[in-house]
Design an enzyme around this catalytic site. Structure first.
Site, PDB file in Angstrom:
ATOM      1  N   THR A 176      54.825  -7.719 -54.051  1.00 47.80           N
ATOM      2  CA  THR A 176      53.753  -7.273 -54.961  1.00 47.80           C
ATOM      3  C   THR A 176      54.261  -6.222 -55.951  1.00 47.80           C
ATOM      4  O   THR A 176      53.512  -5.749 -56.796  1.00 47.80           O
ATOM      5  CB  THR A 176      52.583  -6.668 -54.155  1.00 47.80           C
ATOM      6  OG1 THR A 176      53.136  -5.667 -53.273  1.00 47.80           O
ATOM      7  CG2 THR A 176      51.843  -7.710 -53.352  1.00 47.80           C
ATOM      8  N   SER A 212      48.363  -5.102 -48.724  1.00 47.70           N
ATOM      9  CA  SER A 212      48.417  -6.224 -49.674  1.00 47.70           C
ATOM     10  C   SER A 212      48.278  -7.584 -48.996  1.00 47.70           C
ATOM     11  O   SER A 212      48.445  -8.623 -49.653  1.00 47.70           O
ATOM     12  CB  SER A 212      49.751  -6.197 -50.440  1.00 47.70           C
ATOM     13  OG  SER A 212      49.932  -4.997 -51.102  1.00 47.70           O
ATOM     14  N   ARG A 266      74.051   1.415 -50.223  1.00 46.25           N
ATOM     15  CA  ARG A 266      75.050   1.196 -51.289  1.00 46.25           C
ATOM     16  C   ARG A 266      76.380   1.896 -51.060  1.00 46.25           C
ATOM     17  O   ARG A 266      77.417   1.415 -51.495  1.00 46.25           O
ATOM     18  CB  ARG A 266      74.486   1.687 -52.628  1.00 46.25           C
ATOM     19  CG  ARG A 266      73.420   0.823 -53.194  1.00 46.25           C
ATOM     20  CD  ARG A 266      72.931   1.415 -54.502  1.00 46.25           C
ATOM     21  NE  ARG A 266      71.649   0.842 -54.876  1.00 46.25           N
ATOM     22  CZ  ARG A 266      70.764   1.434 -55.659  1.00 46.25           C
ATOM     23  NH1 ARG A 266      71.025   2.622 -56.179  1.00 46.25           N
ATOM     24  NH2 ARG A 266      69.628   0.843 -55.945  1.00 46.25           N
ATOM     25  N   CYS A 311      69.964   0.250 -61.242  1.00 50.40           N
ATOM     26  CA  CYS A 311      69.754  -0.502 -62.483  1.00 50.40           C
ATOM     27  C   CYS A 311      70.696  -0.064 -63.611  1.00 50.40           C
ATOM     28  O   CYS A 311      71.234  -0.903 -64.339  1.00 50.40           O
ATOM     29  CB  CYS A 311      68.305  -0.372 -62.926  1.00 50.40           C
ATOM     30  SG  CYS A 311      67.577   1.239 -62.620  1.00 50.40           S
ATOM     31  N   HIS A 360      66.350  -0.680 -69.979  1.00 49.37           N
ATOM     32  CA  HIS A 360      67.152   0.549 -69.982  1.00 49.37           C
ATOM     33  C   HIS A 360      68.215   0.449 -71.095  1.00 49.37           C
ATOM     34  O   HIS A 360      68.822  -0.614 -71.290  1.00 49.37           O
ATOM     35  CB  HIS A 360      67.906   0.712 -68.659  1.00 49.37           C
ATOM     36  CG  HIS A 360      67.048   1.141 -67.511  1.00 49.37           C
ATOM     37  ND1 HIS A 360      65.693   1.350 -67.577  1.00 49.37           N
ATOM     38  CD2 HIS A 360      67.404   1.432 -66.211  1.00 49.37           C
ATOM     39  CE1 HIS A 360      65.244   1.732 -66.397  1.00 49.37           C
ATOM     40  NE2 HIS A 360      66.251   1.791 -65.548  1.00 49.37           N
TER      41      HIS A 360
HETATM   42  N1  LIG Z   1      62.437  -0.887 -60.893  1.00 45.31           N
HETATM   43  C1  LIG Z   1      63.747  -0.934 -61.097  1.00 45.31           C
HETATM   44  O1  LIG Z   1      64.263  -0.963 -62.237  1.00 45.31           O
HETATM   45  C2  LIG Z   1      64.661  -0.974 -59.922  1.00 45.31           C
HETATM   46  C3  LIG Z   1      65.994  -1.206 -60.157  1.00 45.31           C
HETATM   47  C4  LIG Z   1      66.884  -1.238 -59.076  1.00 45.31           C
HETATM   48  C5  LIG Z   1      66.391  -1.044 -57.817  1.00 45.31           C
HETATM   49  N2  LIG Z   1      65.059  -0.808 -57.616  1.00 45.31           N
HETATM   50  C6  LIG Z   1      64.612  -0.599 -56.235  1.00 45.31           C
HETATM   51  O2  LIG Z   1      63.781  -1.688 -55.821  1.00 45.31           O
HETATM   52  C7  LIG Z   1      62.822  -1.215 -54.880  1.00 45.31           C
HETATM   53  C8  LIG Z   1      61.423  -1.601 -55.349  1.00 45.31           C
HETATM   54  O3  LIG Z   1      61.173  -1.074 -56.641  1.00 45.31           O
HETATM   55  P1  LIG Z   1      59.904  -1.499 -57.501  1.00 45.31           P
HETATM   56  O4  LIG Z   1      60.159  -0.948 -58.839  1.00 45.31           O
HETATM   57  O5  LIG Z   1      59.615  -2.945 -57.354  1.00 45.31           O
HETATM   58  O6  LIG Z   1      58.720  -0.676 -56.754  1.00 45.31           O
HETATM   59  P2  LIG Z   1      57.154  -0.947 -56.773  1.00 45.31           P
HETATM   60  O7  LIG Z   1      56.748  -1.673 -58.007  1.00 45.31           O
HETATM   61  O8  LIG Z   1      56.518   0.350 -56.489  1.00 45.31           O
HETATM   62  O9  LIG Z   1      56.910  -1.953 -55.529  1.00 45.31           O
HETATM   63  C9  LIG Z   1      57.186  -1.577 -54.199  1.00 45.31           C
HETATM   64  C10 LIG Z   1      57.017  -2.771 -53.277  1.00 45.31           C
HETATM   65  O10 LIG Z   1      57.400  -2.401 -51.960  1.00 45.31           O
HETATM   66  C11 LIG Z   1      56.334  -2.658 -51.052  1.00 45.31           C
HETATM   67  N3  LIG Z   1      56.359  -1.653 -49.991  1.00 45.31           N
HETATM   68  C12 LIG Z   1      56.526  -0.317 -50.141  1.00 45.31           C
HETATM   69  N4  LIG Z   1      56.508   0.292 -48.926  1.00 45.31           N
HETATM   70  C13 LIG Z   1      56.333  -0.699 -48.013  1.00 45.31           C
HETATM   71  C14 LIG Z   1      56.214  -0.721 -46.588  1.00 45.31           C
HETATM   72  N5  LIG Z   1      56.294   0.386 -45.851  1.00 45.31           N
HETATM   73  N6  LIG Z   1      56.040  -1.913 -45.978  1.00 45.31           N
HETATM   74  C15 LIG Z   1      55.972  -3.045 -46.704  1.00 45.31           C
HETATM   75  N7  LIG Z   1      56.063  -3.088 -48.054  1.00 45.31           N
HETATM   76  C16 LIG Z   1      56.241  -1.926 -48.698  1.00 45.31           C
HETATM   77  C17 LIG Z   1      55.084  -2.574 -51.896  1.00 45.31           C
HETATM   78  O11 LIG Z   1      54.016  -3.251 -51.257  1.00 45.31           O
HETATM   79  P3  LIG Z   1      52.474  -2.851 -51.551  1.00 45.31           P
HETATM   80  O12 LIG Z   1      52.150  -3.345 -52.926  1.00 45.31           O
HETATM   81  O13 LIG Z   1      51.754  -3.539 -50.466  1.00 45.31           O
HETATM   82  O14 LIG Z   1      52.437  -1.344 -51.449  1.00 45.31           O
HETATM   83  C18 LIG Z   1      55.568  -3.271 -53.170  1.00 45.31           C
HETATM   84  O15 LIG Z   1      55.552  -4.662 -52.974  1.00 45.31           O
HETATM   85  C19 LIG Z   1      63.076   0.287 -54.767  1.00 45.31           C
HETATM   86  O16 LIG Z   1      63.957   0.502 -53.690  1.00 45.31           O
HETATM   87  C20 LIG Z   1      63.761   0.630 -56.056  1.00 45.31           C
HETATM   88  O17 LIG Z   1      64.557   1.781 -55.955  1.00 45.31           O
HETATM   89  C21 LIG Z   1      64.184  -0.780 -58.635  1.00 45.31           C
END
Ligand SMILES: NC(=O)c1ccc[n+]([C@@H]2O[C@H](COP(=O)([O-])OP(=O)(O)OC[C@H]3O[C@@H](n4cnc5c(N)ncnc54)[C@H](OP(=O)(O)O)[C@@H]3O)[C@@H](O)[C@H]2O)c1
Length: 340
Positions: free
Chosen positions: A11, A40, A99, A130, A243
């Site tokens: 999500t 969710s 990492r 990223c 970015h």
């Molecule tokens: N955004 C970027 O550019 C980027 C780049 C590289 C790496 N990342 C990494 O990718 C990961 C996700 O980033 P995002 O940007 O997608 O974050 P996000 O939009 O806030 O989404 C977080 C996701 O994780 C789920 N989640 C969080 N805590 C959870 C738990 N305890 N149990 C089950 N599901 C859980 C959430 O579910 P709900 O909706 O149910 O809360 C949601 O699906 C992070 O580790 C981030 O550092 C992000």
């Protein structure tokens, strides 16, 4: 025969892109499971032309699943990734948790695909930060030709890099600037992000740099070459997705700007857009939804012996996260599991 694939964090910004990209690239999926937190449960997410109902990561049984693409943040990864790995499901993780562990491969498929063999160590593969992912795609071919000694990089990072809450804060704060009584105080970011820039991403380290800056240094060394010196300044800007980076490199051998442009043009994952005229370069809004890392403004830096400057832009939710993870899944499928 295809794979049984899990997307954890389905999500979220990255998880949704993972599902899109798996479908776009026709990854051989036999069955897909979309997982998120309990709140969710049952939420529908798109997968190609279909929708999938989200299941609870906490109660999911990973037994019999081939690979799990994780995008749930470090805390949830720490709890659930070892469970998946122990059940024989290979984890491709987007958080920073694994990492820097020496026995866990950190992979950008255009740069160090051979590291895939080390997945066996713990059944876990890490996806880089990223900002690192897009930069190393450009550094690698230049390093192969002229040996990079030092990199100076300044980033302009979009709010989607801080998850859903980052996007909401920029949107609501921008609206709130125009509607009296609806002003939005900073909560996800340290200061106002609308119409502003913030030179602070992640926590401060003892030497005055931030963890985001440290990550770019440590990850570039692990993925490309430990001998490359990197200094970074990471800045959050009011852009939703994409970015950007201003990169300066110093090389051992002289590298002419025209040759650098040709090398980059021929390199995997890169699209050179470099006309020395108004608009002859790529900006973040133009890279959204694309796979490529766009390189522009390639020019000699004559203040040092062998210096080069360039501008590097990519969709942080794609090359910076979801696309890179799917490319790792493809690598794993093609070189190791060989089911598709
Ligand atoms: N955004 C970027 O550019 C980027 C780049 C590289 C790496 N990342 C990494 O990718 C990961 C996700 O980033 P995002 O940007 O997608 O974050 P996000 O939009 O806030 O989404 C977080 C996701 O994780 C789920 N989640 C969080 N805590 C959870 C738990 N305890 N149990 C089950 N599901 C859980 C959430 O579910 P709900 O909706 O149910 O809360 C949601 O699906 C992070 O580790 C981030 O550092 C992000």
């Amino acid at each position: 025969m295809g794979y049984r694939v899990v997307v954890a964090g389905a999500t979220g910004n990255v998880g949704r892109e993972m599902l899109n990209i798996l479908a776009e690239r026709q990854f051989p999926v036999d069955e897909i499971a979309a997982l998120a937190s309990r709140k969710s449960l049952g939420t529908e997410v798109s997968f190609g032309d279909t929708t999938v109902k989200t299941k609870d990561l906490d109660t999911f049984d990973f037994e019999g699943w081939d690979m799990a693409l994780f995008a749930v943040g470090s805390d949830a990864t720490k709890k659930y990734a070892p469970k998946a790995a122990a059940a024989g499901c290979v984890v491709i993780d987007n958080s920073s948790l694994y990492r820097y562990e020496p026995d866990i491969p950190l992979i950008v498929p255009e740069v160090n695909p051979d590291a895939i063999v080390h997945y066996k160590n713990r059944n876990i593969i890490a996806n880089p930060n990223c900002s690192t992912a897009q930069m190393v795609v450009a550094l690698k071919p230049l390093h192969d030709r002229a040996r990079i000694k030092r990199v100076v990089v300044s980033t302009y990072q979009s709010v989607s890099g801080a998850g859903k809450e980052g996007i909401d804060e920029l949107w609501n704060q921008t609206k709130g600037m125009y509607v009296p009584g609806q002003e939005v105080e900073p909560s996800k970011f340290q200061k106002q992000i609308a119409f502003n820039v913030i030179p602070h991403i992640d926590v401060f380290m003892e030497d005055g740099s931030t963890k985001e800056e440290w990550k770019m240094i440590a990850e570039t060394k692990k993925i490309v070459d430990p001998s490359i010196k990197v200094t970074a300044t990471c800045v959050r800007v009011p852009v939703f997705v994409g970015h950007s980076e201003a990169v300066n490199v110093e090389t051992e051998d002289f590298l002419d700007e025209d040759e650098a442009r040709d090398i980059l043009r021929e390199s995997p994952g890169i699209l050179v857009v470099d006309k020395r005229e108004s608009g002859g370069y790529t900006t973040p809004v133009e890279c959204v939804g694309d796979y490529a890392t766009f390189i522009s403004r390639i020019r000699q830096d004559s203040t040092v012996e062998n210096g080069l400057n360039f501008w590097c832009v990519s969709d942080n939710l794609r090359k910076g996260a979801a696309l890179n993870a799917v490319q790792i899944a493809e690598l794993l499928g093609n070189r190791v599991l060989k089911k598709g």
